[in-house]
Write a protein that holds these residues in place. Sequence first.
Motif, PDB file in Angstrom:
ATOM      1  N   UNK A  62       0.828  -1.205   0.000  1.00  0.00           N
ATOM      2  CA  UNK A  62       0.000   0.000   0.000  1.00  0.00           C
ATOM      3  C   UNK A  62       0.862   1.255   0.000  1.00  0.00           C
ATOM      4  N   UNK A  63       1.915   1.258   0.768  1.00  0.00           N
ATOM      5  CA  UNK A  63       2.848   2.389   0.742  1.00  0.00           C
ATOM      6  C   UNK A  63       3.536   2.447  -0.618  1.00  0.00           C
ATOM      7  N   UNK A  64       3.906   1.316  -1.165  1.00  0.00           N
ATOM      8  CA  UNK A  64       4.527   1.270  -2.491  1.00  0.00           C
ATOM      9  C   UNK A  64       3.572   1.828  -3.543  1.00  0.00           C
ATOM     10  N   UNK A  65       2.289   1.507  -3.422  1.00  0.00           N
ATOM     11  CA  UNK A  65       1.285   2.043  -4.342  1.00  0.00           C
ATOM     12  C   UNK A  65       1.304   3.565  -4.310  1.00  0.00           C
ATOM     13  N   UNK A  66       1.335   4.129  -3.115  1.00  0.00           N
ATOM     14  CA  UNK A  66       1.352   5.586  -2.997  1.00  0.00           C
ATOM     15  C   UNK A  66       2.656   6.174  -3.531  1.00  0.00           C
ATOM     16  N   UNK A  67       3.757   5.497  -3.296  1.00  0.00           N
ATOM     17  CA  UNK A  67       5.038   5.953  -3.822  1.00  0.00           C
ATOM     18  C   UNK A  67       4.994   5.996  -5.345  1.00  0.00           C
ATOM     19  N   UNK A  68       4.483   4.953  -5.954  1.00  0.00           N
ATOM     20  CA  UNK A  68       4.355   4.911  -7.410  1.00  0.00           C
ATOM     21  C   UNK A  68       3.397   6.003  -7.908  1.00  0.00           C
ATOM     22  N   UNK A  69       2.321   6.218  -7.162  1.00  0.00           N
ATOM     23  CA  UNK A  69       1.346   7.231  -7.564  1.00  0.00           C
ATOM     24  C   UNK A  69       1.954   8.635  -7.492  1.00  0.00           C
ATOM     25  N   UNK A  70       2.723   8.897  -6.468  1.00  0.00           N
ATOM     26  CA  UNK A  70       3.381  10.199  -6.363  1.00  0.00           C
ATOM     27  C   UNK A  70       4.387  10.382  -7.503  1.00  0.00           C
ATOM     28  N   UNK A  71       5.088   9.318  -7.867  1.00  0.00           N
ATOM     29  CA  UNK A  71       5.988   9.369  -9.026  1.00  0.00           C
ATOM     30  C   UNK A  71       5.200   9.672 -10.300  1.00  0.00           C
ATOM     31  N   UNK A  72       4.046   9.063 -10.432  1.00  0.00           N
ATOM     32  CA  UNK A  72       3.169   9.281 -11.581  1.00  0.00           C
ATOM     33  C   UNK A  72       2.733  10.748 -11.654  1.00  0.00           C
ATOM     34  N   UNK A  73       2.340  11.311 -10.515  1.00  0.00           N
ATOM     35  CA  UNK A  73       1.919  12.710 -10.495  1.00  0.00           C
ATOM     36  C   UNK A  73       3.068  13.637 -10.886  1.00  0.00           C
ATOM     37  N   UNK A  74       4.277  13.332 -10.436  1.00  0.00           N
ATOM     38  CA  UNK A  74       5.453  14.133 -10.817  1.00  0.00           C
ATOM     39  C   UNK A  74       5.711  14.006 -12.314  1.00  0.00           C
ATOM     40  N   UNK A  75       5.536  12.805 -12.834  1.00  0.00           N
ATOM     41  CA  UNK A  75       5.713  12.568 -14.273  1.00  0.00           C
ATOM     42  C   UNK A  75       4.724  13.423 -15.072  1.00  0.00           C
ATOM     43  N   UNK A  76       3.477  13.458 -14.655  1.00  0.00           N
ATOM     44  CA  UNK A  76       2.467  14.262 -15.350  1.00  0.00           C
ATOM     45  C   UNK A  76       2.816  15.746 -15.276  1.00  0.00           C
ATOM     46  N   UNK A  77       3.282  16.162 -14.127  1.00  0.00           N
ATOM     47  CA  UNK A  77       3.657  17.569 -13.948  1.00  0.00           C
ATOM     48  C   UNK A  77       4.798  17.941 -14.897  1.00  0.00           C
ATOM     49  N   UNK A  78       5.766  17.051 -15.025  1.00  0.00           N
ATOM     50  CA  UNK A  78       6.881  17.275 -15.932  1.00  0.00           C
ATOM     51  C   UNK A  78       6.393  17.383 -17.378  1.00  0.00           C
ATOM     52  N   UNK A  79       5.469  16.506 -17.760  1.00  0.00           N
ATOM     53  CA  UNK A  79       4.927  16.550 -19.120  1.00  0.00           C
ATOM     54  C   UNK A  79       4.169  17.852 -19.368  1.00  0.00           C
ATOM     55  N   UNK A  80       3.466  18.332 -18.369  1.00  0.00           N
ATOM     56  CA  UNK A  80       2.668  19.552 -18.528  1.00  0.00           C
ATOM     57  C   UNK A  80       3.553  20.795 -18.612  1.00  0.00           C
ATOM     58  N   UNK A  81       4.764  20.713 -18.106  1.00  0.00           N
ATOM     59  CA  UNK A  81       5.677  21.850 -18.156  1.00  0.00           C
ATOM     60  C   UNK A  81       6.361  21.991 -19.509  1.00  0.00           C
ATOM     61  N   UNK A  82       6.311  20.950 -20.308  1.00  0.00           N
ATOM     62  CA  UNK A  82       6.968  20.988 -21.631  1.00  0.00           C
ATOM     63  C   UNK A  82       6.139  21.751 -22.633  1.00  0.00           C
TER      64      UNK A  82
END
Length: 82
Positions: A62-82
């Motif tokens: 469950x903690x790993x799920x949240x870690x992956x989800x936070x990574x996913x949100x950062x990935x989306x943020x990076x894509x939106x900045x391009x």
Amino acid sequence: MDFPTYLIKEHTKTKIGENSAKQYHSRLRNMKKKNIYNDELVINDDIKRKINLEYVNEANEYVRTLTYYLDYKKHLETLNQK
């Protein structure tokens, strides 16, 4: 790109398959439904306590799920900045 697709495409070292990606997504939805996780930007001790009260979490999935989800949100943020 949705969360399960991100897991399959980006986590090639851990080789997350389609079924595992669906399980991670299901865990995330359930934690949100039970107000364990409410889109916080970090996984704090309160979230971990709530997880451990609600779930067995022996493999820390469950903690790993949240870690992956936070990574996913950062990935989306990076894509939106391009």
